[in-house]
Motif scaffolding. Structure first.
Motif, PDB file in Angstrom:
ATOM      1  N   GLU A 229       0.828  -1.201   0.000  1.00  0.00           N
ATOM      2  CA  GLU A 229       0.000   0.000   0.000  1.00  0.00           C
ATOM      3  C   GLU A 229       0.867   1.258   0.000  1.00  0.00           C
ATOM      4  OE1 GLU A 229      -3.756   2.049   2.350  1.00  0.00           O
ATOM      5  OE2 GLU A 229      -2.874   0.216   3.151  1.00  0.00           O
ATOM      6  N   VAL A 230       1.952   1.233   0.748  1.00  0.00           N
ATOM      7  CA  VAL A 230       2.880   2.380   0.752  1.00  0.00           C
ATOM      8  C   VAL A 230       3.426   2.603  -0.650  1.00  0.00           C
ATOM      9  CG1 VAL A 230       5.166   3.116   1.530  1.00  0.00           C
ATOM     10  CG2 VAL A 230       3.519   2.290   3.196  1.00  0.00           C
ATOM     11  N   ALA A 231       3.833   1.526  -1.314  1.00  0.00           N
ATOM     12  CA  ALA A 231       4.371   1.656  -2.671  1.00  0.00           C
ATOM     13  C   ALA A 231       3.310   2.208  -3.623  1.00  0.00           C
ATOM     14  CB  ALA A 231       4.870   0.307  -3.168  1.00  0.00           C
ATOM     15  N   ARG A 232       2.075   1.706  -3.506  1.00  0.00           N
ATOM     16  CA  ARG A 232       0.988   2.176  -4.363  1.00  0.00           C
ATOM     17  C   ARG A 232       0.705   3.653  -4.107  1.00  0.00           C
ATOM     18  NH1 ARG A 232      -4.091   3.297  -3.736  1.00  0.00           N
ATOM     19  NH2 ARG A 232      -4.212   2.510  -1.616  1.00  0.00           N
ATOM     20  N   LEU A 233       0.667   4.033  -2.836  1.00  0.00           N
ATOM     21  CA  LEU A 233       0.387   5.428  -2.499  1.00  0.00           C
ATOM     22  C   LEU A 233       1.520   6.356  -2.941  1.00  0.00           C
ATOM     23  CD1 LEU A 233      -1.264   5.023   1.007  1.00  0.00           C
ATOM     24  CD2 LEU A 233      -2.380   5.689  -1.123  1.00  0.00           C
ATOM     25  N   GLN A 234       2.756   5.884  -2.847  1.00  0.00           N
ATOM     26  CA  GLN A 234       3.878   6.702  -3.312  1.00  0.00           C
ATOM     27  C   GLN A 234       3.798   6.917  -4.822  1.00  0.00           C
ATOM     28  OE1 GLN A 234       7.202   4.488  -1.703  1.00  0.00           O
ATOM     29  NE2 GLN A 234       7.383   5.871   0.061  1.00  0.00           N
ATOM     30  N   ALA A 235       3.434   5.851  -5.555  1.00  0.00           N
ATOM     31  CA  ALA A 235       3.291   5.984  -7.008  1.00  0.00           C
ATOM     32  C   ALA A 235       2.145   6.939  -7.342  1.00  0.00           C
ATOM     33  CB  ALA A 235       3.044   4.618  -7.646  1.00  0.00           C
ATOM     34  N   GLU A 236       1.042   6.796  -6.636  1.00  0.00           N
ATOM     35  CA  GLU A 236      -0.104   7.682  -6.857  1.00  0.00           C
ATOM     36  C   GLU A 236       0.271   9.124  -6.515  1.00  0.00           C
ATOM     37  OE1 GLU A 236      -4.653   8.316  -5.184  1.00  0.00           O
ATOM     38  OE2 GLU A 236      -3.660   6.388  -4.876  1.00  0.00           O
ATOM     39  N   ASN A 237       1.012   9.308  -5.435  1.00  0.00           N
ATOM     40  CA  ASN A 237       1.461  10.639  -5.032  1.00  0.00           C
ATOM     41  C   ASN A 237       2.345  11.257  -6.118  1.00  0.00           C
ATOM     42  OD1 ASN A 237       1.773  12.871  -3.399  1.00  0.00           O
ATOM     43  ND2 ASN A 237       3.427  11.982  -2.217  1.00  0.00           N
ATOM     44  N   ALA A 238       3.237  10.450  -6.683  1.00  0.00           N
ATOM     45  CA  ALA A 238       4.111  10.954  -7.748  1.00  0.00           C
ATOM     46  C   ALA A 238       3.285  11.383  -8.960  1.00  0.00           C
ATOM     47  CB  ALA A 238       5.125   9.876  -8.143  1.00  0.00           C
ATOM     48  N   GLN A 239       2.254  10.594  -9.298  1.00  0.00           N
ATOM     49  CA  GLN A 239       1.391  10.961 -10.423  1.00  0.00           C
ATOM     50  C   GLN A 239       0.651  12.257 -10.136  1.00  0.00           C
ATOM     51  OE1 GLN A 239      -1.140   7.565 -10.922  1.00  0.00           O
ATOM     52  NE2 GLN A 239       0.307   6.486 -12.231  1.00  0.00           N
ATOM     53  N   VAL A 240       0.140  12.396  -8.929  1.00  0.00           N
ATOM     54  CA  VAL A 240      -0.587  13.612  -8.564  1.00  0.00           C
ATOM     55  C   VAL A 240       0.355  14.816  -8.596  1.00  0.00           C
ATOM     56  CG1 VAL A 240      -1.783  14.772  -6.661  1.00  0.00           C
ATOM     57  CG2 VAL A 240      -2.394  12.434  -7.269  1.00  0.00           C
ATOM     58  N   GLN A 241       1.567  14.643  -8.103  1.00  0.00           N
ATOM     59  CA  GLN A 241       2.523  15.752  -8.122  1.00  0.00           C
ATOM     60  C   GLN A 241       2.864  16.149  -9.563  1.00  0.00           C
ATOM     61  OE1 GLN A 241       5.715  14.294  -5.646  1.00  0.00           O
ATOM     62  NE2 GLN A 241       4.833  15.209  -3.799  1.00  0.00           N
TER      63      GLN A 241
ATOM     64  N   PHE B 298      -0.457  21.293 -14.261  1.00  0.00           N
ATOM     65  CA  PHE B 298      -1.489  22.318 -14.104  1.00  0.00           C
ATOM     66  C   PHE B 298      -0.872  23.661 -13.714  1.00  0.00           C
ATOM     67  CE2 PHE B 298      -4.669  18.789 -13.018  1.00  0.00           C
ATOM     68  CZ  PHE B 298      -5.096  18.713 -14.331  1.00  0.00           C
ATOM     69  N   ASP B 299       0.172  23.620 -12.902  1.00  0.00           N
ATOM     70  CA  ASP B 299       0.835  24.855 -12.483  1.00  0.00           C
ATOM     71  C   ASP B 299       1.468  25.549 -13.688  1.00  0.00           C
ATOM     72  OD1 ASP B 299       1.556  26.718 -10.502  1.00  0.00           O
ATOM     73  OD2 ASP B 299       3.571  25.830 -10.350  1.00  0.00           O
ATOM     74  N   ARG B 300       2.131  24.752 -14.549  1.00  0.00           N
ATOM     75  CA  ARG B 300       2.721  25.335 -15.766  1.00  0.00           C
ATOM     76  C   ARG B 300       1.641  25.921 -16.667  1.00  0.00           C
ATOM     77  NH1 ARG B 300       5.865  20.722 -15.404  1.00  0.00           N
ATOM     78  NH2 ARG B 300       4.612  19.656 -16.948  1.00  0.00           N
ATOM     79  N   GLU B 301       0.546  25.170 -16.841  1.00  0.00           N
ATOM     80  CA  GLU B 301      -0.550  25.657 -17.672  1.00  0.00           C
ATOM     81  C   GLU B 301      -1.152  26.938 -17.092  1.00  0.00           C
ATOM     82  OE1 GLU B 301      -2.041  24.796 -20.649  1.00  0.00           O
ATOM     83  OE2 GLU B 301      -0.234  23.609 -20.898  1.00  0.00           O
ATOM     84  N   PHE B 302      -1.321  26.947 -15.772  1.00  0.00           N
ATOM     85  CA  PHE B 302      -1.872  28.134 -15.120  1.00  0.00           C
ATOM     86  C   PHE B 302      -0.955  29.327 -15.339  1.00  0.00           C
ATOM     87  CE2 PHE B 302      -1.977  31.001 -11.483  1.00  0.00           C
ATOM     88  CZ  PHE B 302      -3.289  31.432 -11.548  1.00  0.00           C
ATOM     89  N   SER B 303       0.345  29.125 -15.175  1.00  0.00           N
ATOM     90  CA  SER B 303       1.294  30.231 -15.374  1.00  0.00           C
ATOM     91  C   SER B 303       1.224  30.754 -16.803  1.00  0.00           C
ATOM     92  CB  SER B 303       2.709  29.772 -15.052  1.00  0.00           C
ATOM     93  OG  SER B 303       2.820  29.456 -13.697  1.00  0.00           O
ATOM     94  N   LYS B 304       1.116  29.833 -17.745  1.00  0.00           N
ATOM     95  CA  LYS B 304       1.033  30.221 -19.155  1.00  0.00           C
ATOM     96  C   LYS B 304      -0.239  31.034 -19.406  1.00  0.00           C
ATOM     97  CE  LYS B 304       0.493  28.116 -23.705  1.00  0.00           C
ATOM     98  NZ  LYS B 304       0.277  26.865 -24.412  1.00  0.00           N
ATOM     99  N   VAL B 305      -1.377  30.519 -18.939  1.00  0.00           N
ATOM    100  CA  VAL B 305      -2.647  31.209 -19.152  1.00  0.00           C
ATOM    101  C   VAL B 305      -2.668  32.539 -18.392  1.00  0.00           C
ATOM    102  CG1 VAL B 305      -5.134  31.068 -18.693  1.00  0.00           C
ATOM    103  CG2 VAL B 305      -3.934  29.117 -19.676  1.00  0.00           C
ATOM    104  N   ASP B 306      -2.090  32.555 -17.194  1.00  0.00           N
ATOM    105  CA  ASP B 306      -2.034  33.787 -16.420  1.00  0.00           C
ATOM    106  C   ASP B 306      -1.214  34.843 -17.151  1.00  0.00           C
ATOM    107  OD1 ASP B 306      -2.759  35.249 -14.095  1.00  0.00           O
ATOM    108  OD2 ASP B 306      -0.757  34.901 -13.257  1.00  0.00           O
ATOM    109  N   GLY B 307      -0.103  34.423 -17.763  1.00  0.00           N
ATOM    110  CA  GLY B 307       0.708  35.359 -18.547  1.00  0.00           C
ATOM    111  C   GLY B 307      -0.044  35.881 -19.755  1.00  0.00           C
ATOM    112  N   GLU B 308      -0.739  34.965 -20.451  1.00  0.00           N
ATOM    113  CA  GLU B 308      -1.532  35.384 -21.604  1.00  0.00           C
ATOM    114  C   GLU B 308      -2.637  36.343 -21.173  1.00  0.00           C
ATOM    115  OE1 GLU B 308      -2.909  31.711 -23.236  1.00  0.00           O
ATOM    116  OE2 GLU B 308      -0.977  31.221 -24.145  1.00  0.00           O
ATOM    117  N   ASN B 309      -3.236  36.060 -20.039  1.00  0.00           N
ATOM    118  CA  ASN B 309      -4.293  36.920 -19.514  1.00  0.00           C
ATOM    119  C   ASN B 309      -3.747  38.306 -19.194  1.00  0.00           C
ATOM    120  OD1 ASN B 309      -6.826  37.634 -18.652  1.00  0.00           O
ATOM    121  ND2 ASN B 309      -6.625  36.682 -16.643  1.00  0.00           N
TER     122      ASN B 309
END
Length: 143
Positions: free
Chosen positions: A54-66, A72-83
């Motif tokens: 379960e720890v291994a599964r959660l670590q993998a899931e955490n890496a995917q979420v990160q 999303f952060d990069r996309e937000f920065s891009k859209v924020d700059g365009e805005n």
């Protein structure tokens, strides 16, 4: 001398009987306790393995979420700059429009003939497409 404790020298025999039933009960109890301890250790080991998985599964899931958060952060920065660029452009154009409105007003007050042709702006009427609509030929059996 043995390391076992006994309360009397006759403790290994049943009350007056001729066999070793007390020893036999003790031996069976010890075997039962050993087996119970073995099962307990096996359950504990299985639970540990489940938790490690379960720890291994959660670590993998955490890496995917990160990774998704970073995307999303990069996309937000891009859209924020365009805005920000669009807001600055809007502010600039609003200022120019206001200035032109003032110039037009001065010209009209001075009596100068002002003939401004209508410039179509598709943004003023978004429901009207900027190009003529063409029919789409489709066949029911096309797909």
């Amino acid at each position: 001398m043995s390391s076992r404790r006994s309360s009397s020298p006759d403790s290994n025999t049943d009350s007056g009987g001729g066999g070793f039933p007390a020893d036999e009960r003790k031996r069976k109890r010890m075997l039962s306790n050993r087996e119970s301890a073995r099962r307990s250790r096996a359950r504990k080991q299985q639970r540990l393995e489940e938790l490690v998985a379960e720890v291994a599964r959660l670590q993998a899931e955490n890496a995917q979420v990160q990774t998704r958060i970073a995307t999303f952060d990069r996309e937000f920065s891009k859209v924020d700059g365009e805005n920000a660029v669009l807001r600055a452009r809007h502010s600039e154009l609003a200022g120019r429009l206001e200035s032109l409105g003032g110039v037009l007003e001065v010209l009209q007050m001075a009596g100068a003939p002002v003939d401004i042709p209508e410039i179509p702006d598709p943004l003023l009427h978004p429901w009207q497409p900027p190009f003529p609509m063409q029919p789409i030929a489709a066949d029911a059996f096309q797909f």
